[in-house]
Design a protein around this motif. Structure first.
Motif, PDB file in Angstrom:
ATOM      1  N   PHE A   1       1.559 -19.170  -3.359  1.00  9.15           N
ATOM      2  CA  PHE A   1       1.531 -17.960  -2.520  1.00  9.15           C
ATOM      3  C   PHE A   1       0.478 -17.674  -1.766  1.00  9.15           C
ATOM      4  N   SER A   2       0.432 -16.876  -0.704  1.00  8.11           N
ATOM      5  CA  SER A   2      -0.719 -16.619   0.212  1.00  8.11           C
ATOM      6  C   SER A   2      -0.306 -15.245   0.864  1.00  8.11           C
ATOM      7  N   GLY A   3      -1.498 -14.472   1.088  1.00 13.02           N
ATOM      8  CA  GLY A   3      -1.271 -13.089   1.662  1.00 13.02           C
ATOM      9  C   GLY A   3      -2.545 -12.360   2.306  1.00 13.02           C
ATOM     10  N   GLN A   4      -2.553 -11.255   2.644  1.00 15.19           N
ATOM     11  CA  GLN A   4      -3.480 -10.700   3.238  1.00 15.19           C
ATOM     12  C   GLN A   4      -3.253  -9.166   2.933  1.00 15.19           C
ATOM     13  N   PHE A   5      -4.609  -8.613   2.470  1.00 15.26           N
ATOM     14  CA  PHE A   5      -5.053  -7.049   2.219  1.00 15.26           C
ATOM     15  C   PHE A   5      -5.564  -6.452   3.438  1.00 15.26           C
ATOM     16  N   ASN A   6      -5.094  -5.656   3.807  1.00 13.23           N
ATOM     17  CA  ASN A   6      -5.824  -4.745   5.072  1.00 13.23           C
ATOM     18  C   ASN A   6      -6.204  -3.378   4.790  1.00 13.23           C
ATOM     19  N   GLN A   7      -6.714  -2.721   5.796  1.00 11.42           N
ATOM     20  CA  GLN A   7      -6.974  -1.083   5.219  1.00 11.42           C
ATOM     21  C   GLN A   7      -8.062  -1.102   4.320  1.00 11.42           C
ATOM     22  N   ILE A   8      -9.011  -2.039   4.404  1.00 11.24           N
ATOM     23  CA  ILE A   8      -9.933  -2.207   3.399  1.00 11.24           C
ATOM     24  C   ILE A   8     -11.289  -0.900   3.399  1.00 11.24           C
ATOM     25  N   GLU A   9     -11.167  -0.051   2.457  1.00  7.40           N
ATOM     26  CA  GLU A   9     -12.064   0.962   2.511  1.00  7.40           C
ATOM     27  C   GLU A   9     -13.060   0.935   1.363  1.00  7.40           C
ATOM     28  N   LYS A  10     -14.248   1.327   1.391  1.00  7.49           N
ATOM     29  CA  LYS A  10     -15.040   1.567   0.165  1.00  7.49           C
ATOM     30  C   LYS A  10     -15.039   2.795  -0.297  1.00  7.49           C
ATOM     31  N   VAL A  11     -14.465   3.067  -1.507  1.00 11.95           N
ATOM     32  CA  VAL A  11     -14.263   4.274  -1.860  1.00 11.95           C
ATOM     33  C   VAL A  11     -15.456   5.193  -2.630  1.00 11.95           C
ATOM     34  N   ASN A  12     -16.196   4.274  -3.398  1.00 13.26           N
ATOM     35  CA  ASN A  12     -17.487   4.745  -3.829  1.00 13.26           C
ATOM     36  C   ASN A  12     -18.351   3.315  -4.260  1.00 13.26           C
TER      37      ASN A  12
ATOM     38  N   TYR B   1     -18.690   1.439  -6.432  1.00  9.53           N
ATOM     39  CA  TYR B   1     -18.192   0.373  -7.260  1.00  9.53           C
ATOM     40  C   TYR B   1     -16.546   0.127  -7.095  1.00  9.53           C
ATOM     41  N   THR B   2     -16.036   0.927  -6.031  1.00  7.70           N
ATOM     42  CA  THR B   2     -14.556   0.835  -5.840  1.00  7.70           C
ATOM     43  C   THR B   2     -14.177   0.464  -4.371  1.00  7.70           C
ATOM     44  N   TYR B   3     -13.242  -0.349  -4.158  1.00  7.16           N
ATOM     45  CA  TYR B   3     -12.653  -0.786  -2.811  1.00  7.16           C
ATOM     46  C   TYR B   3     -11.324  -0.592  -2.814  1.00  7.16           C
ATOM     47  N   SER B   4     -10.675   0.110  -1.900  1.00  9.37           N
ATOM     48  CA  SER B   4      -9.319   0.271  -1.776  1.00  9.37           C
ATOM     49  C   SER B   4      -8.715  -0.641  -0.825  1.00  9.37           C
ATOM     50  N   MET B   5      -7.498  -1.208  -0.900  1.00  6.68           N
ATOM     51  CA  MET B   5      -6.825  -1.913   0.332  1.00  6.68           C
ATOM     52  C   MET B   5      -5.291  -1.943   0.137  1.00  6.68           C
ATOM     53  N   LYS B   6      -4.835  -2.154   1.114  1.00  4.65           N
ATOM     54  CA  LYS B   6      -3.278  -2.301   1.207  1.00  4.65           C
ATOM     55  C   LYS B   6      -2.680  -3.798   1.477  1.00  4.65           C
ATOM     56  N   LEU B   7      -1.627  -3.909   0.521  1.00  6.63           N
ATOM     57  CA  LEU B   7      -0.998  -5.368   0.575  1.00  6.63           C
ATOM     58  C   LEU B   7      -0.116  -5.209   1.987  1.00  6.63           C
ATOM     59  N   ALA B   8      -0.698  -6.052   3.020  1.00 10.84           N
ATOM     60  CA  ALA B   8      -0.049  -6.237   4.116  1.00 10.84           C
ATOM     61  C   ALA B   8       0.933  -7.201   4.544  1.00 10.84           C
ATOM     62  N   ASP B   9       0.549  -8.461   3.724  1.00 10.48           N
ATOM     63  CA  ASP B   9       1.419  -9.695   4.013  1.00 10.48           C
ATOM     64  C   ASP B   9       1.401 -10.608   2.597  1.00 10.48           C
ATOM     65  N   LEU B  10       2.641 -11.178   2.075  1.00 10.31           N
ATOM     66  CA  LEU B  10       2.723 -11.910   0.987  1.00 10.31           C
ATOM     67  C   LEU B  10       3.848 -12.843   1.434  1.00 10.31           C
ATOM     68  N   LYS B  11       3.460 -14.110   1.349  1.00 17.20           N
ATOM     69  CA  LYS B  11       4.277 -15.407   1.597  1.00 17.20           C
ATOM     70  C   LYS B  11       4.421 -16.442   0.526  1.00 17.20           C
ATOM     71  N   TYR B  12       5.542 -17.103   0.472  1.00 19.47           N
ATOM     72  CA  TYR B  12       5.693 -18.015  -0.809  1.00 19.47           C
ATOM     73  C   TYR B  12       5.925 -19.458   0.020  1.00 19.47           C
ATOM     74  N   LYS B  13       5.402 -20.351  -0.607  1.00 16.44           N
ATOM     75  CA  LYS B  13       5.852 -21.924  -0.262  1.00 16.44           C
ATOM     76  C   LYS B  13       7.025 -22.122  -0.422  1.00 16.44           C
ATOM     77  N   TYR B  14       7.671 -21.789  -1.448  1.00 11.54           N
ATOM     78  CA  TYR B  14       8.837 -22.212  -1.806  1.00 11.54           C
ATOM     79  C   TYR B  14      10.073 -20.980  -1.822  1.00 11.54           C
ATOM     80  N   LYS B  15      11.098 -21.100  -1.427  1.00 14.34           N
ATOM     81  CA  LYS B  15      12.210 -20.138  -1.276  1.00 14.34           C
ATOM     82  C   LYS B  15      12.620 -20.052  -2.797  1.00 14.34           C
ATOM     83  N   VAL B  16      12.482 -18.685  -3.350  1.00 12.97           N
ATOM     84  CA  VAL B  16      12.816 -18.113  -4.399  1.00 12.97           C
ATOM     85  C   VAL B  16      14.315 -18.849  -4.949  1.00 12.97           C
ATOM     86  N   GLY B  17      14.270 -19.544  -6.085  1.00 14.38           N
ATOM     87  CA  GLY B  17      15.613 -20.044  -6.461  1.00 14.38           C
ATOM     88  C   GLY B  17      15.729 -21.355  -6.297  1.00 14.38           C
TER      89      GLY B  17
END
Length: 230
Positions: free
Chosen positions: A123-134, A136-152
């Protein structure tokens, strides 16, 4: 009598010459007057053109004037990245590993083996909306997730192993993720997240701080770690 005729002729010639000269002077006066008015109008027009504010061309009107958003810098993940994170229970022959980069992009593999039957997800993908919360913490959203092979999808290798393409284990249903730095105090972190930290067993006593990077799937409570023991 002849003398009177000559006088009349001379007088007529004189009057005609006078009228002719008067007509020429009149035309010259009109020409000079006309030329003066034309010059005056030209000068006035030139003065208006130089005092008017120049109009913007369509291209200039479309050019952005700059805004606060243009100067805002995007938040990136720590300089220590890219690095490898692993999600595993420590039991069985399965694990999910991914390499996360500073810009939030990632790629990896999930694999689970049961004798000659192997479940796999590349798989491969991208997190976006990266923010530094404090600190020692960063928050982010899963924006994209792709698979090399079709499930099944299934295929068999010459070695006899049978592969089946599946979903990636550890990222499913995740929307919000947190990246914790090694300085994160364990008492501030989710117990469910820390339950996946098999790397802590390298310490004689559980440390107060995380000691290595961790990636937390908030929705599912899963934890990926950069522990040397994983």
């Amino acid at each position: 009598m002849m003398k009177n005729k000559v006088s009349v002729i001379i007088l007529s010639i004189a009057v005609g010459a006078s009228l002719l000269l008067a007509g020429c002077d009149s035309r010259k006066t009109e020409e000079v007057s006309s030329g003066t008015q034309s010059d005056s109008a030209s000068v006035g027009s030139a003065q208006i053109e130089t005092t008017q504010k120049p109009e913007q061309t369509p291209e200039q009107a479309k050019e952005p004037q700059g805004s606060e958003s243009d100067t805002e810098s995007k938040t990136s993940l720590p300089d220590d990245l890219p690095m490898k994170f692993t999600f595993s229970s420590g039991a069985g022959a399965w694990s999910t590993s991914l390499i996360l980069d500073r810009d939030g992009s990632f790629h990896g593999i999930y694999k689970d083996a049961d004798m000659y039957e192997i479940s796999i997800c590349i798989f491969s993908g991208q997190f976006n909306q990266i923010e530094k919360v404090n600190e020692y913490t960063y928050s982010m959203k899963l924006a994209d997730l792709k698979y090399k092979y079709k499930v099944g999808k299934k295929w068999k290798k010459s070695s006899g192993e049978i592969y089946t393409a599946t979903d990636v284990y550890g990222l499913e249903k995740g929307k919000t993720f947190y990246l914790y730095t090694p300085q994160a105090p364990r008492k501030k972190l989710s117990k469910e997240f820390l339950s996946w930290d098999t790397g802590k067993y390298i310490f004689k006593k559980e440390p107060k701080k995380l000691k290595y990077y961790g990636l937390y799937n908030k929705k599912m409570g899963y934890g990926f770690f950069n522990s040397p023991n994983m």
